[in-house]
Write a protein that holds these residues in place. Sequence first.
Motif: not given
Length: 123
Positions: A22-27, A75-77, A1-7, A92-99
């Motif tokens: 974007c702070a990314a929490f998780g792998y 950890n940060t995008l 599970q990944v949690r993303l928090v923009e600022s 503006y949205y941060c996004a991640a995909d496990p690929f």
Amino acid sequence: QVRLVESGGGSVQAGGSLRVSCAAFGYTDNHCMGWFRQGPQKEREGVATIDSDGSTSYADSVKGRFTISQDSAKNTLTLQMNKLKPEDTAMYYCAADPFPRCLGLKWADFRYWGQGTQVTVSS
């Protein structure tokens, strides 16, 4: 599970600069990461993506003005936005995909999303 928090969103005049993070929490190793935006009464569109190996891609509308980057710990995008235009106004949205490769992925393919941060550019 990944949690993303923009600022880092905000308001700026045309020609100015903003940086959103974007702070990314998780792998997030081996994940494609990206920034997307949705303006008023517009569809969501891709802005920039970065592969797990650091390869980047940009929408034509932002090439030469925006830069996507990721810290070594992944950890940060960050999206550095220069020479902003009123048409850059959007959530503006941060996004991640496990690929690991972003090529061919559309916004609907991304599994994890942040809550968004507003960027407003006035003329």
